[in-house]
Design an enzyme around this catalytic site. Structure first.
Site: not given
Length: 104
Positions: A51-53
């Site tokens: 979940p880099c966002h």
């Protein structure tokens, strides 16, 4: 090893929360390495499904060239200030259970 540690932390960020590049660097004992954290996230293999966002800069600003980041955060209930930045007071992740992640 650094990238792996970054990925472990990012994978632990819960839905509806965000953290910063600098905070990840600090947790790894490298407080001056926030740009290196950003580089590690830019290079993450797609099949890792991280979940880099959920990682933003210290002011809550999003990645300028990644329009989908805002959409993904809104879907998770993240709210934004009128300036377009993430409301860090509401959504900054607190690391109560992170010790187990870092020791793994």
């Amino acid at each position: 090893m650094f990238c792996k540690a970054v990925y472990e932390i990012v994978s632990s960020i819960p839905k509806g929360k965000v953290t910063t590049y600098g905070e990840i660097a600090r947790l790894l004992g490298c407080p001056q390495a926030s740009r290196l954290v950003g580089w590690a996230l830019k290079c993450v293999p797609e099949d890792f499904n991280l979940p880099c966002h959920r990682v933003v800069n210290a002011q809550g600003r999003l990645v300028p060239s990644w329009n989908q980041q805002r959409v993904l955060l809104i879907r998770e209930g993240i709210s934004f200030l009128s300036s377009g930045r993430v409301n860090m007071k509401l959504h900054l992740w607190q690391y109560e259970d992170l010790k187990d992640v870092l020791e793994a």
